[in-house]
Design an enzyme around this catalytic site. Structure first.
Site, PDB file in Angstrom:
ATOM      1  N   ILE A 108       0.860  -1.186   0.000  1.00 54.65           N
ATOM      2  CA  ILE A 108       0.000   0.000   0.000  1.00 54.65           C
ATOM      3  C   ILE A 108       0.900   1.241   0.000  1.00 54.65           C
ATOM      4  CG2 ILE A 108      -0.367   0.133   2.503  1.00 54.65           C
ATOM      5  CD1 ILE A 108      -3.396   0.706   1.784  1.00 54.65           C
ATOM      6  N   TRP A 109       2.104   1.080  -0.540  1.00 57.30           N
ATOM      7  CA  TRP A 109       3.063   2.163  -0.829  1.00 57.30           C
ATOM      8  C   TRP A 109       3.554   2.896   0.413  1.00 57.30           C
ATOM      9  CZ3 TRP A 109      -2.075   3.108  -2.824  1.00 57.30           C
ATOM     10  CH2 TRP A 109      -2.352   2.390  -3.977  1.00 57.30           C
ATOM     11  N   HIS A 110       3.759   2.179   1.493  1.00 53.62           N
ATOM     12  CA  HIS A 110       4.262   2.827   2.695  1.00 53.62           C
ATOM     13  C   HIS A 110       5.735   2.506   2.916  1.00 53.62           C
ATOM     14  CE1 HIS A 110      -0.109   3.030   4.425  1.00 53.62           C
ATOM     15  NE2 HIS A 110       0.083   3.787   3.364  1.00 53.62           N
ATOM     16  N   TYR A 111       6.464   2.318   1.832  1.00 49.87           N
ATOM     17  CA  TYR A 111       7.886   1.993   1.962  1.00 49.87           C
ATOM     18  C   TYR A 111       8.656   3.191   2.506  1.00 49.87           C
ATOM     19  CZ  TYR A 111       7.281   3.711  -2.839  1.00 49.87           C
ATOM     20  OH  TYR A 111       6.890   4.419  -3.949  1.00 49.87           O
ATOM     21  N   HIS A 112       9.729   2.882   3.209  1.00 50.97           N
ATOM     22  CA  HIS A 112      10.494   3.915   3.913  1.00 50.97           C
ATOM     23  C   HIS A 112      11.894   3.377   4.194  1.00 50.97           C
ATOM     24  CE1 HIS A 112       8.249   1.394   6.769  1.00 50.97           C
ATOM     25  NE2 HIS A 112       9.304   1.503   7.556  1.00 50.97           N
TER      26      HIS A 112
END
Length: 547
Positions: free
Chosen positions: A480-484
């Protein structure tokens, strides 16, 4: 809305107090804030979002992700784990292609990163007043809310931006007409006399002066949409800075292409070394998400995330609906969740050629519309313990680097996913939800079977996916594109986000995070741009900063 400052493709040979690389979720509020007192150049590799219907309307959310053409707002990439993902390339960044949910970080996150809580609580409202709205709760979301409470995810905290255990309705950057409001609109708060914004301006490397004891950022090299090279320089003031706000993928990539990173990475592509730092690109993480497809007897209205269940077992439960029903949807192949019943997931990954995918899309048009009625209940891990890494593939900044997130590489992450899927099943089988879907109470095996087939990633499916929840989690993981991560505090930057060992270079984006804040990070990344802008101004000007 006030007019946005001029967006120009003409480049003047002048120097700037601040050069911000990346006009995204953090870069836009940062540029707007710094421009109150200093000259700022904001460089964005994509175009503007305002005339793009795929960006502007909630109903086209999935179309924006499915459009993988070179000029689209969404650049696809596939991690080495086999999970389809997306990066924004548009002024406004991820706020232009995400699901719109807005929430603040939990107070523990603010304490862990060492931010000034008072300034944080001043910075959030600055964003909220301009682009955040209270959602009109969709029927799917309302039934989901009642079901969360029915299975014990309580209390009900109503509409709130705060991160509180239980069930709540959060904010959204979609207004009541379904129109998206993005970080680009925050540029309306800038001083138009001191802010210059260049779009289709792709920064290729940071320029350094290496004659002193420490390397010193001087400016950047970038190319315009025609491929012509340009240079932009900082003023001679020692407090002028290049600030990278390119996001968790492009910031470590650009650092390495500029000569800052692990020796092996620089050596393999013959990149001239500015500073060796073995931690650049390390500690990459993404919050693994798994979804369960829920059919309904009738079409449901489109909704993105509005309601969330914040559990004490380290899992967040969210929901979306109605994105499999329009003719455009049925022609789409997109990474978050696709309500296809069958086909692509049965093709082994190595056989998923562009031709095979196109044939799959053509076949979808012949499926009955009823097969697409419904939505998804999503569960994602709050703070995954497994981490991965990013490495360069070549020296072209336009190309994706190689990214590994190592989903479920830690057994505790897998255990939490199993707990989350069990909770999702209870939600779907609860009376409020079955009364809404008008379907019989589905068995666990039936739910998992539909979801295995509906899921799209490049991970081979196993025959025991519906028997083993552990296998289901591994095989159906999506993003859900919460890469960090990739430029962590204490390893790549100091607590003020200045790059260690280099003068006049700072990073302001999610690449500095050890964890994704709250249930959804965009609110905190937006706030971070404002927060760091004020902090920089106050440190440089004191009371004269006026913010």
């Amino acid at each position: 809305m006030q007019p946005v400052p001029k967006i120009s493709m003409n480049f003047d040979e002048v120097s700037y107090d601040y050069i911000i690389v990346g006009g995204g979720t953090a870069g836009c509020p940062l540029a707007a804030t710094l421009s109150q007192n200093f000259t700022v150049l904001l460089l964005e590799r994509g175009g503007v979002p305002f005339s793009n219907a795929n960006v502007s309307f909630l109903s086209n959310f999935h179309i924006a992700l499915a459009d993988t053409s070179p000029s689209s707002a969404s650049q696809p990439f596939v991690s080495t784990d086999g999970v389809l993902n997306a990066r924004a390339r548009v002024l406004g960044g991820g706020t232009c292609i995400n699901a719109g949910f807005y929430t603040r970080a939990n107070s523990d996150f603010i304490r862990r990163v060492g931010w000034d809580a008072r300034l944080v609580n001043e910075s959030y409202p600055w964003v909220e007043k301009q682009i955040v709205h209270q959602p009109k709760l969709a029927q799917w979301q309302n039934a989901f809310k009642d079901s969360l409470l029915d299975v014990g995810i309580s209390p009900y905290n109503g509409f709130t931006y705060d991160h509180i255990y239980g069930t709540k309705v959060g904010g959204t950057i979609f207004d009541r007409f379904g129109r998206r409001h993005t970080a680009a609109e925050l540029l309306a708060s800038a001083n138009p006399k001191t802010l210059s914004v260049l779009v289709y301006a792709t920064v290729q490397k940071v320029l350094f002066d290496k004659t002193g004891k420490r390397p010193r950022a001087m400016g950047v090299i970038f190319k315009d949409e025609n491929g012509n090279q340009h240079q932009a320089f900082l003023t001679n003031n020692k407090r002028s800075e290049v600030i990278l706000s390119c996001g968790a993928i492009a910031t470590p990539q650009l650092l390495m292409l500029s000569g800052v990173g692990p020796k092996a990475e620089l050596d393999k592509l013959n990149i001239s070394k500015v500073l060796r730092n073995e931690f650049v690109g390390k500690g990459m993480a993404d919050n693994p998400m798994n979804s369960v497809f829920v059919p309904t007897k009738q079409p449901v209205e489109q909704s993105l995330i509005q309601t969330v269940g914040i559990t004490k077992m380290g899992v967040y439960i969210e929901a979306s609906s109605g994105f499999g029903q329009s003719p455009d949807s049925i022609r789409c192949h997109h990474g978050i969740s696709s309500a296809e019943i069958g086909q692509l997931s049965t093709i082994p990954p190595k056989q998923r050629t562009p031709e095979a995918i196109q044939a799959f899309l053509r076949r979808k048009k012949d499926l009955p519309h009823e097969a697409f009625n419904g939505g998804f209940i999503l569960e994602k891990i709050a703070r995954p313990l497994a981490t991965g890494h990013l490495s360069l593939v070549n020296t072209n900044i336009d190309d994706n680097p190689s990214v590994t997130f190592n989903y479920f590489g830690h057994p505790h992450d897998l255990k939490r996913c199993v707990d989350g899927i069990r909770t999702v099943a209870k939600v779907i089988q609860s009376n409020p939800f079955t009364n809404f879907t008008k379907c019989d109470k589905p068995t666990m095996e039936k739910l998992l079977n539909m979801s295995v087939k509906a899921n799209i990633n490049f991970i081979p499916k196993h025959t025991n996916d519906t028997k083993s929840l552990e296998q289901f989690c591994r095989d159906t993981v999506i993003t859900i594109w919460h890469y960090h991560g990739g430029c962590h505090v204490g390893k790549v930057v100091n607590p003020d986000l200045r790059v260690l060992g280099i003068n006049r270079l700072r990073i302001v984006d999610g690449s500095t995070f050890n964890e994704s804040p709250g249930t959804n990070p965009q609110g905190t990344v937006l706030m971070m741009g404002r927060y760091m802008g004020i902090k920089i101004l106050r440190r440089r000007l004191g009371r004269a900063a006026g913010v």
